[in-house]
Motif scaffolding. Structure first.
Motif, PDB file in Angstrom:
ATOM      1  N   ALA A  18       0.828  -1.210   0.000  1.00 51.92           N
ATOM      2  CA  ALA A  18       0.000   0.000   0.000  1.00 51.92           C
ATOM      3  C   ALA A  18       0.862   1.258   0.000  1.00 51.92           C
ATOM      4  O   ALA A  18       0.520   2.261  -0.631  1.00 51.92           O
ATOM      5  N   SER A  19       1.992   1.200   0.685  1.00 50.24           N
ATOM      6  CA  SER A  19       2.893   2.357   0.719  1.00 50.24           C
ATOM      7  C   SER A  19       3.590   2.565  -0.619  1.00 50.24           C
ATOM      8  O   SER A  19       3.912   3.686  -0.993  1.00 50.24           O
ATOM      9  N   ALA A  20       3.801   1.460  -1.342  1.00 55.76           N
ATOM     10  CA  ALA A  20       4.547   1.530  -2.593  1.00 55.76           C
ATOM     11  C   ALA A  20       3.685   1.889  -3.788  1.00 55.76           C
ATOM     12  O   ALA A  20       4.203   2.369  -4.800  1.00 55.76           O
ATOM     13  N   ASP A  21       2.358   1.656  -3.685  1.00 56.72           N
ATOM     14  CA  ASP A  21       1.497   1.780  -4.868  1.00 56.72           C
ATOM     15  C   ASP A  21       0.134   2.342  -4.474  1.00 56.72           C
ATOM     16  O   ASP A  21      -0.633   1.667  -3.783  1.00 56.72           O
ATOM     17  N   PRO A  22      -0.206   3.553  -4.893  1.00 53.73           N
ATOM     18  CA  PRO A  22      -1.502   4.138  -4.528  1.00 53.73           C
ATOM     19  C   PRO A  22      -2.696   3.290  -4.982  1.00 53.73           C
ATOM     20  O   PRO A  22      -3.719   3.249  -4.287  1.00 53.73           O
ATOM     21  N   ALA A  23      -2.576   2.612  -6.129  1.00 55.43           N
ATOM     22  CA  ALA A  23      -3.684   1.772  -6.594  1.00 55.43           C
ATOM     23  C   ALA A  23      -3.917   0.625  -5.619  1.00 55.43           C
ATOM     24  O   ALA A  23      -5.063   0.304  -5.272  1.00 55.43           O
ATOM     25  N   LEU A  24      -2.835   0.006  -5.158  1.00 56.94           N
ATOM     26  CA  LEU A  24      -2.986  -1.084  -4.190  1.00 56.94           C
ATOM     27  C   LEU A  24      -3.390  -0.558  -2.821  1.00 56.94           C
ATOM     28  O   LEU A  24      -4.018  -1.286  -2.040  1.00 56.94           O
ATOM     29  N   ALA A  25      -3.052   0.683  -2.519  1.00 58.52           N
ATOM     30  CA  ALA A  25      -3.492   1.263  -1.253  1.00 58.52           C
ATOM     31  C   ALA A  25      -5.018   1.314  -1.205  1.00 58.52           C
ATOM     32  O   ALA A  25      -5.640   1.016  -0.178  1.00 58.52           O
ATOM     33  N   ARG A  26      -5.622   1.680  -2.330  1.00 59.86           N
ATOM     34  CA  ARG A  26      -7.093   1.714  -2.390  1.00 59.86           C
ATOM     35  C   ARG A  26      -7.670   0.311  -2.278  1.00 59.86           C
ATOM     36  O   ARG A  26      -8.642   0.069  -1.548  1.00 59.86           O
ATOM     37  N   VAL A  27      -7.066  -0.648  -2.972  1.00 58.10           N
ATOM     38  CA  VAL A  27      -7.508  -2.041  -2.894  1.00 58.10           C
ATOM     39  C   VAL A  27      -7.375  -2.545  -1.461  1.00 58.10           C
ATOM     40  O   VAL A  27      -8.280  -3.213  -0.931  1.00 58.10           O
ATOM     41  N   ASP A  28      -6.262  -2.210  -0.825  1.00 56.06           N
ATOM     42  CA  ASP A  28      -6.013  -2.659   0.547  1.00 56.06           C
ATOM     43  C   ASP A  28      -7.072  -2.118   1.503  1.00 56.06           C
ATOM     44  O   ASP A  28      -7.572  -2.839   2.373  1.00 56.06           O
ATOM     45  N   ARG A  29      -7.442  -0.840   1.333  1.00 55.45           N
ATOM     46  CA  ARG A  29      -8.446  -0.238   2.222  1.00 55.45           C
ATOM     47  C   ARG A  29      -9.796  -0.931   2.104  1.00 55.45           C
ATOM     48  O   ARG A  29     -10.548  -1.001   3.079  1.00 55.45           O
TER      49      ARG A  29
END
Length: 217
Positions: A18-29
């Motif tokens: 999530a820290s490395a990739d904003p797209a995955l940060a949204r998925v993670d949330r």
């Protein structure tokens, strides 16, 4: 026997992604905690993946039960005690029976050691698996993820994963296999965790449990 990543391992990996990739940060949330259940590995695990290819979950389960009961258990020796016609009588296609017996012979001849794949790094393990007839790249990558719990294997040819990447990136076109591999470079050394995360998110969206929200411009 390999151990699955712990909840703490997965939480740490998700935080890094999530820290490395904003797209995955949204998925993670949007995605609940992951549960990584390892399947049986070794010859049995790889052969089962062959059996499950290109058929429904229910059909694969039925064929697997008939094979297990008909052979008195799943092992290279048991499979080779039965000819192709006998295996077909248990519901296995001739092609899959041929592949399975080839893998069984390779295991018994020491051409591959499916019980101790942990001695190989990811690239070496994928090369060893794909050298077996009937084992493609996706099967090798999925085996290493699902049966050995490896954290940095990435099945770039998986269509559901490609579609989840498209959604996460708010892209119009689904990435192909080459593009998916390139996209996942940012997720090392946790590409398998990113895969599980995207699969879980994709499933949640498909089930209506997660709203697929547009990315703010």
């Amino acid at each position: 026997m390999p151990l699955p990543p712990t909840p703490e391992d997965l939480a740490h990996a998700r935080s890094v992604l999530a820290s490395a990739d904003p797209a995955l940060a949204r998925v993670d949330r949007q995605t609940p905690p992951l549960e990584w259940r390892l399947r049986v590995g070794g010859f049995e695990g790889l052969f089962r993946m062959i059996v499950e290819q290109q058929v429904s979950v229910a059909s694969a389960a039925a064929v697997w039960a008939r094979l297990r009961d008909g052979m008195g258990g799943i092992s290279p020796e048991a499979l080779l005690r039965h000819d192709l016609d006998q295996l077909r009588g248990m519901g296995l296609s001739r092609q899959k029976a041929t592949y399975g017996q080839g893998i069984a012979r390779a295991q018994l001849a020491g051409e591959i050691d499916l019980e101790h794949m942990a001695t190989l790094d990811d690239e070496g393990a994928i090369a060893a698996l794909t050298a077996l007839k009937g084992v493609g790249l996706w099967t090798a990558e999925a085996y290493l993820m699902m049966c050995e719990g490896r954290l940095d294997v990435f099945p770039g040819g998986d269509v559901a994963l490609q579609e989840a990447i498209r959604w996460a990136d708010n892209a119009e076109v689904r990435p192909d296999q080459k593009q998916a591999y390139a996209r996942a470079e940012a997720w090392r050394p946790y590409r398998a965790v990113a895969t599980h995360l995207l699969w879980a998110w994709y499933t949640g969206v498909k089930r209506g449990e997660i709203a697929l929200e547009p990315v703010a411009s």
